[in-house]
Structures are given as structure tokens and as C-alpha cells.
Scaffold this motif. Structure first.
Motif, PDB file in Angstrom:
ATOM      1  N   SER A 156      -1.908  -0.591  -5.893  1.00  0.00           N
ATOM      2  CA  SER A 156      -2.001  -1.768  -4.914  1.00  0.00           C
ATOM      3  C   SER A 156      -1.884  -1.425  -3.626  1.00  0.00           C
ATOM      4  O   SER A 156      -1.877  -2.139  -2.637  1.00  0.00           O
ATOM      5  CB  SER A 156      -0.966  -3.058  -5.321  1.00  0.00           C
ATOM      6  OG  SER A 156      -0.948  -3.292  -6.484  1.00  0.00           O
ATOM      7  N   THR A 157      -1.330  -0.008  -3.196  1.00  0.00           N
ATOM      8  CA  THR A 157      -1.080   0.041  -1.892  1.00  0.00           C
ATOM      9  C   THR A 157      -1.552   1.661  -1.734  1.00  0.00           C
ATOM     10  O   THR A 157      -1.250   2.549  -2.440  1.00  0.00           O
ATOM     11  CB  THR A 157       0.413   0.026  -1.523  1.00  0.00           C
ATOM     12  OG1 THR A 157       0.743   0.196  -0.133  1.00  0.00           O
ATOM     13  CG2 THR A 157       1.553   0.885  -2.326  1.00  0.00           C
ATOM     14  N   LYS A 213      -0.035  -5.530 -13.513  1.00  0.00           N
ATOM     15  CA  LYS A 213      -0.166  -4.669 -12.345  1.00  0.00           C
ATOM     16  C   LYS A 213      -1.568  -4.013 -12.476  1.00  0.00           C
ATOM     17  O   LYS A 213      -1.827  -2.896 -11.722  1.00  0.00           O
ATOM     18  CB  LYS A 213       0.707  -3.420 -12.115  1.00  0.00           C
ATOM     19  CG  LYS A 213       2.403  -3.961 -11.901  1.00  0.00           C
ATOM     20  CD  LYS A 213       3.205  -2.877 -11.582  1.00  0.00           C
ATOM     21  CE  LYS A 213       4.536  -3.093 -11.163  1.00  0.00           C
ATOM     22  NZ  LYS A 213       5.525  -2.145 -11.225  1.00  0.00           N
ATOM     23  N   ASP A 230      -8.057  -7.114  -0.363  1.00  0.00           N
ATOM     24  CA  ASP A 230      -8.495  -6.257   0.531  1.00  0.00           C
ATOM     25  C   ASP A 230      -7.898  -5.056   0.981  1.00  0.00           C
ATOM     26  O   ASP A 230      -8.069  -4.495   2.070  1.00  0.00           O
ATOM     27  CB  ASP A 230      -8.670  -7.186   1.897  1.00  0.00           C
ATOM     28  CG  ASP A 230      -7.560  -7.726   2.215  1.00  0.00           C
ATOM     29  OD1 ASP A 230      -6.517  -7.905   1.409  1.00  0.00           O
ATOM     30  OD2 ASP A 230      -7.398  -8.308   3.392  1.00  0.00           O
ATOM     31  N   LEU A 231      -6.410  -4.808   0.446  1.00  0.00           N
ATOM     32  CA  LEU A 231      -5.816  -3.640   0.735  1.00  0.00           C
ATOM     33  C   LEU A 231      -5.565  -2.873  -0.372  1.00  0.00           C
ATOM     34  O   LEU A 231      -4.676  -1.929  -0.525  1.00  0.00           O
ATOM     35  CB  LEU A 231      -4.421  -4.296   1.239  1.00  0.00           C
ATOM     36  CG  LEU A 231      -4.282  -4.972   2.622  1.00  0.00           C
ATOM     37  CD1 LEU A 231      -3.047  -5.510   2.630  1.00  0.00           C
ATOM     38  CD2 LEU A 231      -4.237  -3.814   3.793  1.00  0.00           C
ATOM     39  N   HIS A 270       0.103   3.483   0.440  1.00  0.00           N
ATOM     40  CA  HIS A 270       1.442   3.959   0.890  1.00  0.00           C
ATOM     41  C   HIS A 270       1.828   4.770  -0.269  1.00  0.00           C
ATOM     42  O   HIS A 270       2.442   4.231  -1.411  1.00  0.00           O
ATOM     43  CB  HIS A 270       2.576   3.191   1.620  1.00  0.00           C
ATOM     44  CG  HIS A 270       2.082   2.692   2.702  1.00  0.00           C
ATOM     45  ND1 HIS A 270       2.448   3.258   3.710  1.00  0.00           N
ATOM     46  CD2 HIS A 270       1.419   1.376   2.903  1.00  0.00           C
ATOM     47  CE1 HIS A 270       2.152   2.444   4.807  1.00  0.00           C
ATOM     48  NE2 HIS A 270       1.337   1.350   4.512  1.00  0.00           N
ATOM     49  N   THR A 277       2.844  -1.150  -6.963  1.00  0.00           N
ATOM     50  CA  THR A 277       3.748  -1.846  -6.209  1.00  0.00           C
ATOM     51  C   THR A 277       4.689  -2.583  -6.860  1.00  0.00           C
ATOM     52  O   THR A 277       5.126  -2.055  -8.177  1.00  0.00           O
ATOM     53  CB  THR A 277       3.455  -2.737  -4.837  1.00  0.00           C
ATOM     54  OG1 THR A 277       2.316  -3.765  -5.489  1.00  0.00           O
ATOM     55  CG2 THR A 277       2.683  -1.811  -3.926  1.00  0.00           C
ATOM     56  N   TYR A 278       4.990  -3.957  -6.830  1.00  0.00           N
ATOM     57  CA  TYR A 278       5.727  -4.876  -7.534  1.00  0.00           C
ATOM     58  C   TYR A 278       4.984  -5.918  -8.448  1.00  0.00           C
ATOM     59  O   TYR A 278       3.721  -5.893  -8.065  1.00  0.00           O
ATOM     60  CB  TYR A 278       6.736  -5.580  -6.705  1.00  0.00           C
ATOM     61  CG  TYR A 278       6.236  -6.400  -5.596  1.00  0.00           C
ATOM     62  CD1 TYR A 278       6.208  -5.697  -4.220  1.00  0.00           C
ATOM     63  CD2 TYR A 278       5.720  -7.572  -5.651  1.00  0.00           C
ATOM     64  CE1 TYR A 278       5.660  -6.567  -3.072  1.00  0.00           C
ATOM     65  CE2 TYR A 278       5.215  -8.512  -4.675  1.00  0.00           C
ATOM     66  CZ  TYR A 278       5.152  -7.758  -3.354  1.00  0.00           C
ATOM     67  OH  TYR A 278       4.408  -8.448  -2.401  1.00  0.00           O
ATOM     68  N   ARG A 289      -4.704  -0.463   8.628  1.00  0.00           N
ATOM     69  CA  ARG A 289      -4.058  -0.838   7.184  1.00  0.00           C
ATOM     70  C   ARG A 289      -5.393  -0.753   6.271  1.00  0.00           C
ATOM     71  O   ARG A 289      -4.986  -0.563   5.097  1.00  0.00           O
ATOM     72  CB  ARG A 289      -3.662  -2.269   7.178  1.00  0.00           C
ATOM     73  CG  ARG A 289      -2.234  -2.571   8.201  1.00  0.00           C
ATOM     74  CD  ARG A 289      -2.325  -4.034   8.310  1.00  0.00           C
ATOM     75  NE  ARG A 289      -3.423  -4.601   9.194  1.00  0.00           N
ATOM     76  CZ  ARG A 289      -2.960  -5.929  10.180  1.00  0.00           C
ATOM     77  NH1 ARG A 289      -1.762  -6.021  10.136  1.00  0.00           N
ATOM     78  NH2 ARG A 289      -3.928  -6.191  10.643  1.00  0.00           N
ATOM     79  N   LYS A 290      -6.567  -0.699   6.857  1.00  0.00           N
ATOM     80  CA  LYS A 290      -7.587  -0.663   5.968  1.00  0.00           C
ATOM     81  C   LYS A 290      -8.458   0.385   5.964  1.00  0.00           C
ATOM     82  O   LYS A 290      -9.383   0.706   5.494  1.00  0.00           O
ATOM     83  CB  LYS A 290      -8.188  -2.078   6.021  1.00  0.00           C
ATOM     84  CG  LYS A 290      -7.610  -3.269   5.562  1.00  0.00           C
ATOM     85  CD  LYS A 290      -8.356  -4.421   5.609  1.00  0.00           C
ATOM     86  CE  LYS A 290      -7.324  -5.593   5.456  1.00  0.00           C
ATOM     87  NZ  LYS A 290      -8.147  -7.057   5.866  1.00  0.00           N
ATOM     88  N   ASP A 347       1.442  -8.049  -7.578  1.00  0.00           N
ATOM     89  CA  ASP A 347       1.244  -7.904  -6.179  1.00  0.00           C
ATOM     90  C   ASP A 347      -0.285  -7.123  -5.955  1.00  0.00           C
ATOM     91  O   ASP A 347      -0.290  -5.720  -6.110  1.00  0.00           O
ATOM     92  CB  ASP A 347       2.275  -6.874  -5.559  1.00  0.00           C
ATOM     93  CG  ASP A 347       1.744  -6.179  -3.873  1.00  0.00           C
ATOM     94  OD1 ASP A 347       1.325  -7.402  -3.169  1.00  0.00           O
ATOM     95  OD2 ASP A 347       1.928  -5.491  -3.421  1.00  0.00           O
ATOM     96  N   LEU A 348      -1.348  -7.662  -6.167  1.00  0.00           N
ATOM     97  CA  LEU A 348      -2.484  -7.175  -6.271  1.00  0.00           C
ATOM     98  C   LEU A 348      -3.743  -7.733  -4.955  1.00  0.00           C
ATOM     99  O   LEU A 348      -4.812  -8.529  -5.299  1.00  0.00           O
ATOM    100  CB  LEU A 348      -3.298  -7.784  -7.520  1.00  0.00           C
ATOM    101  CG  LEU A 348      -2.469  -7.152  -9.036  1.00  0.00           C
ATOM    102  CD1 LEU A 348      -2.719  -8.076 -10.096  1.00  0.00           C
ATOM    103  CD2 LEU A 348      -2.679  -5.797  -9.057  1.00  0.00           C
ATOM    104  N   PRO A 349      -3.246  -7.289  -3.862  1.00  0.00           N
ATOM    105  CA  PRO A 349      -4.137  -7.594  -2.766  1.00  0.00           C
ATOM    106  C   PRO A 349      -5.507  -7.055  -2.995  1.00  0.00           C
ATOM    107  O   PRO A 349      -5.613  -5.974  -3.287  1.00  0.00           O
ATOM    108  CB  PRO A 349      -3.287  -7.154  -1.514  1.00  0.00           C
ATOM    109  CG  PRO A 349      -2.569  -6.157  -2.179  1.00  0.00           C
ATOM    110  CD  PRO A 349      -2.304  -6.311  -3.694  1.00  0.00           C
TER     111      PRO A 349
END
Lengths: 628, 628
Positions: free
Chosen positions: A328-329, A319, A344-345, A331, A336-337, A413-414, A340-342
Motif C-alpha cells: 500500500s505504500t 491487505k 491513488d497512493l 515507502h 502497511t497496516y 507523493r504520487k 490501509d488500501l489507498p
């Protein structure tokens, strides 16, 4: 858990940083951030959003006086996270529920600076604020201006959301820092009085609650360390023991019954001892885990330590961004899970990486595994440093790994991903957190125990301990390291050797250790479990992550590729590498695939932390790789 | 605009689809969707969320009777988008503000089915609902159960949010469909009475408003086409003329003053004639653009047509997914900026692709460019068909191009992306919209004008017109096409030839045209302006998009690559291609890059619309390409 292996940090006052890079950063904080925030706290900066912080303390003082004079005091609702002039009475509390913590963080950082170098003006400014803080404290020790001003009868009735115990935590940390710097107990005593109230309020016989936003666990341990008062450590443990127990205290407080899922945000869905994954609000998470590590060390609590180790593995293996960013989010500003390492988000709040450093530092005190300070370096040299502009005047709260200004502007979202650093935030948690971390850097370079001194970070510096005087001279360009040691008694010097371990040097006299640990740029791949990064690589030199910026490489960074044989050329401030720009194949949105043509180019990488200092432009850490 | 080139669709009653694939789909809709929805509208399905649709009509009838009897009628607030038993009076309106439209869409689809094949039971069911609808209509023609039940005095006071004109639009379309099917005017007349009220309410002398959710523009044109009543066309034009004018009507209605940015959602930020980009809520957008095209054709309004052409170019060149999906974000279910087409965050509502088909059909009536029906095909064979399960019993509302079930479950950003089709939706716009589109497919295959018959879609079918009888026999496996034509007078048959144009055949007698247009699978690349798809390709056969599903290719689809030389092997239901699975390089999260090793595998692609029929699993349209 082997307490013979435990180490402890060395007091900031004993360490002198001589490294130019870090001396400049510390001075920048002292020159820009601390004075700016001093004014910001009192709303003396024209055009800036109001902080209300000192104003709240003054209002609380007035309330306190009325109470002492037996006069009737008004009440206002405590029902929001944020109070501004549009949604609350002008005489009521203003700002965020955690607004008090801003001045505490400022005093903590000021304490560190006064430790490093005494400064009369700064001392006077701190004294002025400490005076106000102490005057606002109620007779019984309670000290949170939101409730003092708005409603004394409601204290400790919404632990989940309203941050009293969080503010207490920062008060205690400020008290300890200022005491260490000056020997003056005034603020420390105020913190202890509030701590005493907390200890008598939260225990087996009374309220079985715990904080919604953690920090007071590690703060109580700090108070215990400096005062020796056992009940502070016991109350910290009590908070850990109660957290996540069924029936949920937050349910009881809110007069409801839930399955606890919504308390994942607060890491209060199950008992900390049973937790094995980093979840929820990332800053809260790492603050809790830091407190857990503190407590497990002091109470030799193997079960709690095992939970810390599992959570650590989950973060470090699944993570954590390559930059040491976590979360990672947007929100819930949350983990997150797994994997999950986006890019651009990402959220990667500066404060979360600071908290990750706290956690790593504490884990290293229990077992000096090299990976802990490797993660400290990763977070420090990338996400933490990236948080502050070159001139110390603007800040990132969020540190994404891929930024496209158009998306930040037009994509909901960004929206949280700012393409340029911001002057100040109304929710100004990151800049003062960054200030206190950088100011106290000296105290993390060396750890010690009775037989050993550990060099955790290769930063040119001097330290004086009972065992020895040590001086590190490190030239990061040549990689040459000289460590001069003058032992007062025989001991083992342990020097961290990347992620792999600590190298031991038995020293019983005067000695000089010569090393060369020149870091070369490398192509780094990310686990194939991270979907976003398939076919991509990043460039790193040691733990320093590099990035591509539009200012150097032109627009549309997504069209660039790096050669698998990049023939890196290192320059002072940047690295060149062989790469390609994919040529446009055809006009139109969809068309038959042909093997693309590529133009050979030189890519120019700069350290990630330096990005965004040349106006709004694209940035990316990961780049597609072309195998040659 | 050259009105000599205008074409028109051919009535559904004159076309008979003989193609097995489409006959099965149409029968599936008739066998599953229509009867299921008939029951759903009356809340007769056990365990399903209540629709309240027919219940509302019954309540409205009761109100209507009271009004006629001069009795006092209760009022309830009209202040929400959705009313359920928890937030509104039991006697008040329930469901969404647009709940009435569900029964209208059902009747429209029923009308199409009755046109194709008379069915006594279906006719009786439709009559039953039509009876209720007409009984609910107020004396003055007004017909929207939300306002009839809750507050008659408030009609037309919140055009921005409360969908009266939207419901009217679907009422009109239902009325026309049922009239065309049966010759019965009852519902059509009800629609006309409501239309008359709308025409006398919205005009230069009265309210200068326009709908917040478009559709009534194209619905009024349909009423005009079937009745010849000029004022319907004029009012449709009036809505277009007023939309986006300053001062904003929505500002006036809400007694505020804005810069209009929030009306981008409604395409009401600037006048339609000045719009050149698809923006805002995607369904609303394409419904508006369809209406604009309708009006520009009938009024020969070049300026309006030019706006349609610009908006079309913007969608087709920059804002349309390869699947014909539109709407790149869940925030406002909306279009975003050019080339923003994320696969895993897509919205691509089924209804939006249906609306895109409406827009394309209308543009083709003005100029028969092949690209319009190429887009119809793209949307129809991919996003629209994907909306419905193989058994017609469950539906996708959102049609993403990359689905990872874990993300849908745990990532707030992807909560809208369901990994399996849902039984029914409380906001059930997509299933009935899909039903009416598929049921009316016959009427789009052929267009005609005085000199020509156009074959827009290669679907085996027969048509009888004044000029000729035409029969298409198309074998999609062999690619063989036979077109039998029996001319009644000389004319030109124009057969669409992919995206490139229509091929002309002059026919003055009996003739058979033999063609072979066998489609081969191809690797398709996406413009380099789309960041998400760099280094990736999709597989298409004609306008049919293929995808990879975990059920065929194992988990972790992101580890797969397709060869640039895929040697496709076509099977009945799927396509095999040469590909690779990237081997795991090392344990751990970050490590030094080595050129990866690949295992050679066969990839198995299935048509995109078929995905998600084998339980929850991963799916992707785009795959990385390995150049060989």
C-alpha cells in the motif's frame, strides 16, 4: 496438515493451452518481451539505459581466468545498491546489486517457452548466456558477479542488502526451468554447485545468516524437488529457522544492536513461525511466505504451516487490493497496516502480485481451498496483466487503482504512479518476472494427487497425466464449459467453483462434463474498514476488475457516479452502465451546500488490465454509487 | 491602484480588546507561551530539547570581544541546516541556521504584550536578551550568530539556504515592536545598523542577491515606516527586482547552471512581477507576497500589485483549505497544484496561515475588499487557533483536516500529522509566531485613512483615533452588535459585512449602530474540482469551521454521514445535527453491493480549533452527506 490431501502441479510439458486469450499473451511474451530482453541484457538496444548484466558476467569471467592463472586481481568497493559509470570504476561491477538475476529470469522464461514450443534460435541464445554464466562461476561454486568482480574476500558479508542469495535463487529457478525444457544439466549443475557452497556456509556449525531478500528458500526447494538432494531442503529450513532469531544476524553482521524494527522491511524482526501478519517489502514478503509454504509441506511442519495460514488470512482479508495488488505504500514498497488500501497512493508492484500468486499456488498444494486460486485469478487478470501493454512493449511497475496524470507529474507523493507504461526500467524486475509467470501459466491450471485431478483455472487447454487425458473448452462469453475426460484409471475430477469450493466428478471411463458458469457484471463493495472506499463501488465480472478511463468517459472521473441499479449492458470489450455526472453547483471554492443536480449518462467500463493503452489519461476503479 | 483608498492599521496602543474570548487567548499567551519560551531560549527547561539560542548569542559575544581585542578567532564549518552536539564542535554554533529568529520573535511578542499592559518582569527579561543581542553585533552591523561564531569570512555566501536575511527580518520586526512598546531604540538601532550593512551590500553596484527565505522585504518596509529611511524601502524593492532574474543569483552563488525549477521552492524561479500562482514553500511564499504588497503600496507599483492580486486569487480560489490552511504537501512544506487539497495529507503549517493573514492584511490596506478580512478570520479562527492547545502548553505545527492516529503512527506518508499537540519543537517556528500574531490582534481590528474608519473584525473592543472613539460590543451568541461612536470630526465608519463588502455609516457626532449578524450553522460544499471532497460537506458558522471528533461520535468517523437536512441544534460549545452511521454490510473484504442500511444518530460538531484537547483520537472536518 493432512498429507493425503496434498497436490502437486502438473509439468508444463504435459499441458497445452488452447484458449485464444492466453495463447496470444504467451505468444506476445515470446515475440516481444523475450527477444527485447535478450538484447537489453547485452546492452544492444540503442537509447535504452544500460543493463550491464552480460557485461558483468564477462568481467567476472576475466577475473576467474586471472584467479585460475594465479594472477593478481584488482579490488573495488562493495558499498552501494547501484553502481553506474558516475560512481564506480569503469572496470568494476555495474548496475544494481541484483543485476545478475535479470539473465536468470530471462533463461527461466526462455526455458518455459522452449518447453511449450522448441525454437532453435531461442535455444542458441540461452546456450550463449548459460555458457557465460558457467564460465564466471568460481572454482568453489560461488557465483555472483558483484563480489567476483569487486571483492572475492567480502562474499556473504552483507546478506541484509547485497542480494547474493537472491541472485542464487533466480539462478536455481533458471537451472530447473532449462533442465525441464531441454534435459540439459549444465546450468542446473552450476546452480547445484553454488547451492552446495551455500549449504556448507550456512548451517549450525558455520554462519547463522539468512537472505535480506528472500527467494532462495523456494528455489532451494525446487532444487531439492528436481535432484532429491536433502541438504537443499534442510538449508532452506535453516534459513527459516534462523530468520528473526535474537540476537539478530543482521545486527551481528553490521556490528550493532537494534530492537529489530528496521528488519520488518525484511520480515526478519521475529521468527517466521511466530509471524501472523504480512509486513515489510511486499515482494520479499510473499517470496518468504511461498518458501515457508514449500518447506512446511515437504517437512510436514504444522507450526510453519499455521504461520502461513495466518499470514494468508491477513493478506486476503485485510491487505489485498480488489485487483490482487499488494503493497500500500511506496515507502519500502511495503505492506502497511490492516485495511490501509489507498487507491491513488497504492504501490501494487507487478512483482508483488506475481509473488502472491506463488504463495497462493503453494497454499493450494497443501489444502485445495478454492479461495487460493480465486486470488490467483484476481492477481493474474488484473494487476499482473495490467503490468504489460497491449503490444508487449511497455510495462507498469506500479499498478494504482486511481490515476490522475497531473498528480503523477506534480505531486511528490504520487511520483511513483506512472500514468503510462514505461519502455523498460533500470531496475527491471517486473517485465522478466511477468514473462516467466505468463510463460509458465500452463503448469498451474491443473493440480493432481494420486486420486484426483483439480481444475484450478478455467482456461481452455488439454492435459495428459497418468490418470487421464483432460480437455477443457471454455467460452467466456456464453459461459459454456465442456470438459472431456478420458480416464486411464478411475479418479475424481475436481473443478473449482468460484471462491466456494471444488465440485467433484467421479470418473472411471470417458466422460463429458457440461457446465455453464457465465459471469455477470456486479457492483462490488469493499469492507467499511477501508476508509477510502466508503460510498463507492467497483465493477467486476468474475475476478476481472473493470475501470473507468477518461478516454471513454471524459475528464474528471471523480464527478461520476454509478446507479445502484446500473442495468449493465455487456459488449465485446467493455460494459455499459447507468450513471450520472454531478453538475457543477457554483463557481468558487467554498459555498453553501445544495442537493446536487445530476446528468444521466452511460458509463463505459473496460477491464482494468487494459487501461493506459490509449495515452495519458485519468483512470479509476472505484466510483461513487447513487442509490436509486 | 488608487492611493486615496489606501488604509493603514491602527497602532496596538490605541486599541483595547474587551472581548472575553480573545482576552483569554491573549492572556493565555502572556501567561503560558511567553514565559515558557523565555526559559526555552536559555535552555532552562528540564527534559526539553535544547534551543541553544541564547547560548549562541553568548558565544558570538565572546567572538566579538576577541575580534575587538585583535585576538585570533577559531573557525568552524557552515555547511548544514542544523548543528547539534553530535555533528559539530562544542564551541561552534548550535541549533538551526535560523535559531536566532526565536529570540527575535519572542521579543516581538513581548513588545506587543508590553504595549497592551506594562509588566516589569517581562520588560526586564526582554532587556536582558536585548542586551545580549546588541553585544553580539559586529562593528560593521552584521548580526547573525551562525556566521559570527563559525566563520566571519563566509557571511552572505549562501543566501539560498542559510537564513541570515531571514534572521535580520525578525530582528527588525522585534526592534520595531519593542520601540513601539517602550520608546526605547536600542534594539531598533541594532536592526538599523544591520539594515544599513545589508543596504550597502545588496544593490546595483554590489551583490545582486536576495534571501532564500523571505521576510526581510516586509521587515525593511517596517523599518522604513518607523524611521522614514528611504534606502530601506529601496533595498526591499531591490530584493524583489533581483529575485528570479536570469542568470539566477542562486546559480551564481552555487557555481552551477540550472533551469530554475528547484528555486520554485523559494519562489525564485521567475521574477515576482511575472508570478501569478502561489508556489513552493508556503511560509516563504506568503512572506514574499506580503512584502510585495507592502512595497507596491508604498511605491504605487501597479505591476507588482497586479502580481499580488493574481497570486491572491490563486490562493483564495484554488489553494486554500476551508480552514484557511495553506500548503498541501509535506514535501517542501509547499503549495502544490490547483485544487489539490487532500484532507489527510495536508501540511497547513500554523506559520503559513499566519503568513496568509499578513498577506491579507496588506492587501486590505490597498483595497478594502471584504474578502481579505474574511480570509483573515478563516485562518485565525481555525488553523491559527488550532495551533495551540486549550492550556497554551502544546502546539500543532501541522493542521490536517482529517486525522486517524493509526495512520500517523504507521504510515510514513502521514508521519508529519500528529494526532496530539506537541510540547515544543526543536524547529520551534510556530509557537512564537502564534504568540506574536495573537498578541498583536488588536492592531488589525480597525483600519483607517483620512476619511474613514474600517471595522475589519467583529471583536468587542475600543479604539481611540484622531477622528473618533469607537467601541464595539458584540455578542456572538445572540448576534447583537452595538457600535458606539463618538466622532471628533465627521467621517465614514465602514463595517465589514461578511465576505460581501463594508457597510458605510456617515458619522458626524455621537451615534450608536445596532446590528444583528447572528451566524447560523451551514453545510458547506467545496468546489467539485477538489477531488477529495466529492459527496462530502463541512459544517461552518460564519468563518468558524466545525469538526467531528471520535471523543464525541465514536470511532470510525468515515462511517458517518450528515443529513442534507441536518436540523442543527446549537449548544454553548458544540452543534448537534441529524446524521447516520452506515451499518456494516458484510464480513470480508470484497462482496456484492447492497444499498446500505443506516442507523439514525445525532452528530456532535465542535469548533475545529478545539480538537485534539482530549487525548489521541480521530478527527474529520469533511463528512459524507446523505440527501433526504
Amino acid at each position: 496438515m493432512d498429507n493425503k490431501k496434498f497436490t502437486r502441479h502438473i509439468d508444463l510439458s504435459r499441458v497445452k493451452i488452447t484458449d485464444n486469450f492466453w495463447r496470444d499473451k504467451i505468444e506476445l511474451v515470446c515475440r516481444e518481451v523475450i527477444p527485447y530482453q535478450y538484447l537489453a541484457l547485452s546492452d544492444k538496444i540503442e537509447g535504452a539505459e544500460k543493463s550491464y548484466c552480460i557485461e558483468n558476467f564477462k568481467k567476472a569471467i576475466a577475473v576467474n581466468k586471472k584467479i585460475k592463472a594465479g594472477q593478481k586481481v584488482e579490488k573495488f568497493p562493495v558499498d552501494k545498491w547501484h553502481y553506474d559509470e558516475s560512481n564506480s570504476d569503469i572496470n568494476a561491477f555495474h548496475g544494481w546489486v541484483f543485476q545478475d538475476s535479470d539473465v536468470y529470469k530471462w533463461i527461466e522464461a526462455a526455458g518455459f517457452h522452449l518447453t511449450i514450443k522448441y525454437d532453435e534460435k531461442l535455444k542458441a541464445q540461452a546456450d550463449e548466456y548459460i555458457e557465460l554464466i558457467c564460465e564466471a562461476q568460481l572454482e568453489n561454486g560461488y557465483l555472483d558477479t558483484l563480489y567476483i568482480i569487486n571483492d572475492r574476500d567480502k562474499v556473504f558479508t552483507n546478506l541484509k542488502d547485497y542480494h547474493e542469495l537472491y541472485c542464487f535463487g533466480h539462478l536455481a529457478e533458471a537451472g530447473v526451468s532449462f533442465f525441464n525444457a531441454t534435459g540439459e544439466r549444465k546450468l542446473l549443475d552450476a546452480a547445484c554447485r553454488f547451492a552446495d557452497l551455500i549449504c556448507s556456509t550456512f548451517n549450525e556449525e558455520n554462519i547463522h545468516g539468512y537472505p535480506g531478500h528472500e527467494i532462495c528458500e523456494m528455489a532451494l526447494v525446487k532444487l531439492y524437488d528436481v535432484t532429491g538432494e536433502e541438504k537443499y531442503l534442510k538449508t532452506a529450513e535453516f534459513f527459516i529457522n534462523e530468520r528473526g532469531k535474537k540476537p539478530y544476524y543482521f545486527d551481528i553482521e553490521r556490528n550493532t544492536e537494534t530492537d529489530g524494527k528496521e528488519y520488518i522491511y525484511n520480515q526478519a524482526h521475529i521468527e517466521p513461525r511466530k509471524q501472523d501478519e504480512a509486513v515489510g517489502h511486499a515482494v520479499r514478503g510473499v517470496y518468504l511466505y511461498s518458501g515457508m509454504a514449500d518447506i512446511s509441506k515437504r517437512l510436514k511442519d504444522d507450526e510453519l504451516y499455521l504461520a502461513c495460514k495466518k499470514i494468508w488470512r491477513n493478506i486476503a482479508d485485510k491487505k489485498m487490493y480488489i485487483t490482487g495488488g499488494i503493497g500500500s505504500t511506496v515507502h519500502g514498497e511495503a505492506f502497511t497496516y490492516d485495511y490501509d488500501l489507498p487507491n491513488d497512493l497504492a504501490y501494487c508492484e507487478t512483482c508483488a502480485s506475481i509473488g502472491l500468486i506463488f504463495f497462493a499456488q503453494r497454499m493450494a498444494e497443501i489444502e485445495q481451498k478454492a479461495e487460493y486460486f480465486s486470488v490467483v485469478e484476481r492477481a493474474l487478470y488484473n494487476t499482473v496483466l495490467s503490468g504489460m501493454a497491449k503490444d508487449g512493449k511497455s510495462f507498469f511497475y506500479v499498478n494504482a487503482l486511481e490515476v490522475f496524470p497531473k498528480a503523477s507529474k506534480f505531486d511528490e507523493r504520487k511520483k511513483h504512479i506512472k500514468p503510462v507504461r514505461q519502455k523498460w526500467f533500470s531496475c527491471a524486475c517486473c517485465p522478466p518476472n511477468l514473462a516467466r509467470l505468463i510463460s509458465s501459466l500452463g503448469s498451474y491450471i491443473y493440480y493432481e494427487n494420486d486420486e484426483e485431478i483439480y481444475v484450478n483455472l478455467l482456461i481452455s487447454s488439454k492435459v495428459k497425466t497418468d490418470k487421464a487425458d483432460v480437455e477443457i473448452q471454455y467460452n467466456s462469453s456464453s459461459g459454456d464449459v465442456k470438459i472431456y475426460v478420458k480416464a486411464k484409471k478411475a479418479f475424481t475430477l475436481k473443478v473449482r467453483n468460484g471462491e466456494h469450493g471444488y465440485t467433484s466428478y467421479y470418473i472411471n471411463n470417458e466422460d463429458t462434463i457440461n457446465l455453464n458458469i457465465r459471469q455477470k457484471p456486479k457492483l462490488i463493495k469493499c469492507s467499511e474498514n477501508v476508509r477510502e472506499n466508503m460510498g463507492k463501488v467497483a465493477v467486476m465480472k468474475g475476478n476481472m476488475v473493470y475501470c473507468l478511463e477518461q478516454a471513454d468517459n471524459g475528464f474528471d472521473l471523480h464527478r461520476l457516479l454509478i446507479s445502484s441499479n446500473p442495468e449493465f449492458e455487456e459488449r465485446d470489450d467493455y460494459i455499459l452502465a447507468n450513471g450520472f455526472r454531478e453538475k457543477e453547483s457554483e463557481k468558487g471554492l467554498y459555498f453553501e451546500y445544495k442537493v446536487p443536480e445530476y446528468e444521466r449518462i452511460k458509463l463505459r467500463f473496460i477491464p482494468y488490465y487494459k487501461w493506459g493503452n490509449r495515452g495519458e489519461n485519468e483512470m479509476t476503479v472505484y466510483i461513487r454509487v447513487k442509490n436509486e
